[in-house]
Design a protein around this motif. Sequence first.
Motif, PDB file in Angstrom:
ATOM      1  N   ARG A   1      48.562  42.664  30.861  1.00  0.00           N
ATOM      2  CA  ARG A   1      48.102  43.016  31.978  1.00  0.00           C
ATOM      3  C   ARG A   1      47.733  41.543  32.412  1.00  0.00           C
ATOM      4  NH1 ARG A   1      45.704  47.107  34.486  1.00  0.00           N
ATOM      5  NH2 ARG A   1      43.815  46.811  36.064  1.00  0.00           N
ATOM      6  N   VAL A   2      47.795  41.383  33.750  1.00  0.00           N
ATOM      7  CA  VAL A   2      47.401  40.076  34.563  1.00  0.00           C
ATOM      8  C   VAL A   2      46.348  40.262  35.664  1.00  0.00           C
ATOM      9  CG1 VAL A   2      48.222  37.999  35.827  1.00  0.00           C
ATOM     10  CG2 VAL A   2      49.604  38.938  33.875  1.00  0.00           C
ATOM     11  N   GLU A   3      45.321  39.690  35.875  1.00  0.00           N
ATOM     12  CA  GLU A   3      44.334  39.955  36.657  1.00  0.00           C
ATOM     13  C   GLU A   3      44.021  38.774  37.371  1.00  0.00           C
ATOM     14  OE1 GLU A   3      43.020  42.403  37.795  1.00  0.00           O
ATOM     15  OE2 GLU A   3      43.618  44.073  36.216  1.00  0.00           O
ATOM     16  N   ILE A   4      43.942  38.802  38.818  1.00  0.00           N
ATOM     17  CA  ILE A   4      43.438  37.784  39.724  1.00  0.00           C
ATOM     18  C   ILE A   4      41.847  37.828  39.582  1.00  0.00           C
ATOM     19  CG2 ILE A   4      43.336  36.633  41.815  1.00  0.00           C
ATOM     20  CD1 ILE A   4      46.135  37.597  42.312  1.00  0.00           C
ATOM     21  N   LYS A   5      41.318  36.445  39.024  1.00  0.00           N
ATOM     22  CA  LYS A   5      39.749  36.871  39.046  1.00  0.00           C
ATOM     23  C   LYS A   5      39.110  36.458  40.218  1.00  0.00           C
ATOM     24  CE  LYS A   5      38.089  34.362  35.500  1.00  0.00           C
ATOM     25  NZ  LYS A   5      37.936  33.475  34.561  1.00  0.00           N
ATOM     26  N   ASP A   6      39.375  35.330  40.790  1.00  0.00           N
ATOM     27  CA  ASP A   6      38.817  34.771  42.246  1.00  0.00           C
ATOM     28  C   ASP A   6      39.631  33.883  42.883  1.00  0.00           C
ATOM     29  OD1 ASP A   6      36.618  34.052  43.791  1.00  0.00           O
ATOM     30  OD2 ASP A   6      35.856  32.256  42.690  1.00  0.00           O
ATOM     31  N   VAL A   7      39.318  33.910  44.310  1.00  0.00           N
ATOM     32  CA  VAL A   7      39.940  33.499  45.386  1.00  0.00           C
ATOM     33  C   VAL A   7      38.891  32.587  46.079  1.00  0.00           C
ATOM     34  CG1 VAL A   7      41.461  33.694  47.275  1.00  0.00           C
ATOM     35  CG2 VAL A   7      41.644  35.370  45.462  1.00  0.00           C
ATOM     36  N   SER A   8      39.078  31.306  46.113  1.00  0.00           N
ATOM     37  CA  SER A   8      38.202  30.437  46.776  1.00  0.00           C
ATOM     38  C   SER A   8      38.883  29.822  47.907  1.00  0.00           C
ATOM     39  CB  SER A   8      37.810  29.116  45.905  1.00  0.00           C
ATOM     40  OG  SER A   8      37.233  29.466  44.569  1.00  0.00           O
ATOM     41  N   LEU A   9      38.039  30.218  49.059  1.00  0.00           N
ATOM     42  CA  LEU A   9      38.305  29.869  50.480  1.00  0.00           C
ATOM     43  C   LEU A   9      37.711  28.531  51.016  1.00  0.00           C
ATOM     44  CD1 LEU A   9      38.553  33.312  52.093  1.00  0.00           C
ATOM     45  CD2 LEU A   9      40.333  32.073  51.114  1.00  0.00           C
ATOM     46  N   PRO A  10      38.114  27.583  51.924  1.00  0.00           N
ATOM     47  CA  PRO A  10      37.539  26.562  52.547  1.00  0.00           C
ATOM     48  C   PRO A  10      36.371  27.179  53.395  1.00  0.00           C
ATOM     49  CG  PRO A  10      39.840  26.295  52.847  1.00  0.00           C
ATOM     50  CD  PRO A  10      39.463  27.700  52.360  1.00  0.00           C
TER      51      PRO A  10
END
Length: 345
Positions: free
Chosen positions: A160-169
Amino acid sequence: MVEELVVAGLAAASGIAVYMTAAGKVVKQFERGVVLRLGRLHGGVRGPGFTMILPGVDRLHKVNMQVVTMPVPAQEGITRDNVTVRVDAVVYFRVVEPANAIIEVEDYRFAVSQMAQTSLRSIIGKSDLDDLLSNREKLNQGLELMIDSPAMGWGVQIDRVEIKDVSLPEAMKRSMARQAEADRERRARVINADAELQASKKLAEAASAMSKEPAALQLRLLQTVVAVAAEKNSTLVLPFPVELLRFLERAQAGPPPPPHRAEDPGGKPPAAVEPPQAEEPSGVPTGPEKALRAPEDASPREEPPPVEPPREAVVPPLVDTSGLADAAGAGPELLRRLRSTPPVG
């Protein structure tokens, strides 16, 4: 003699003990053993438990078969719609073929980590910002396929592969907050307009039902008065009928003006309507008798020519006197003389 035999037995026992210590290996339940004899793979994979190897000739490599949780460092990239983001993920994998994990790759953990980072940067460049925020399941599947394809040759399976967090400006966060606020305000206005429409339909039905019974309007007026007086106010507001206001407006305006008559093409005003003549005395013939006797005692009368109304003298605009009053040095005597100048011709 006996002493020599005892010493020899002790030496043999200690040699066997040393050999067993060097040759015996214990493989745990969650591990598998791979034996390399003189640098070459020897036999199959050793299972859990006690196993023997040749000291100095064989070398046992233990491979962990448990699921490994590996965090992927945050990767910064530009999405397809030109937004800079930082994304981090986590990879779950395990070894399914211990021999390939030892022979095919030097360090399968490091290889999986580097492959996960490059695949994450690639998936960021191929995706939009909306997909990273709302459609993560599809991105996770694509990222899993990208990592699993080369890892299968290393004896590693990606679970399994999971995207944890997406940081935006910060600027992008503020823009998205304004967009969300505007969308919620739009939905609130639509709901309010829908409520007004439904309420107007119900009010129209109520007005139609009340218009059939005039007493219903009076009862409704009394209910309104009771509702206002229930709050213990010192001032009582009574509604004024709108029909009475319209009646007073029509009474104040007076009768409508007579219709305007158009003038004749020649420019003459319309002829005045003669008032009705008074009845003649009984001795004077009327009707047909008067018409028969008219030629005997009535002489033809000439009607006076119509008197034209006096026309005002038109002064031709010989001199424009509109700006003389404002000119410097122009006095009232000059203005009076110019205005009293007779018309030419």
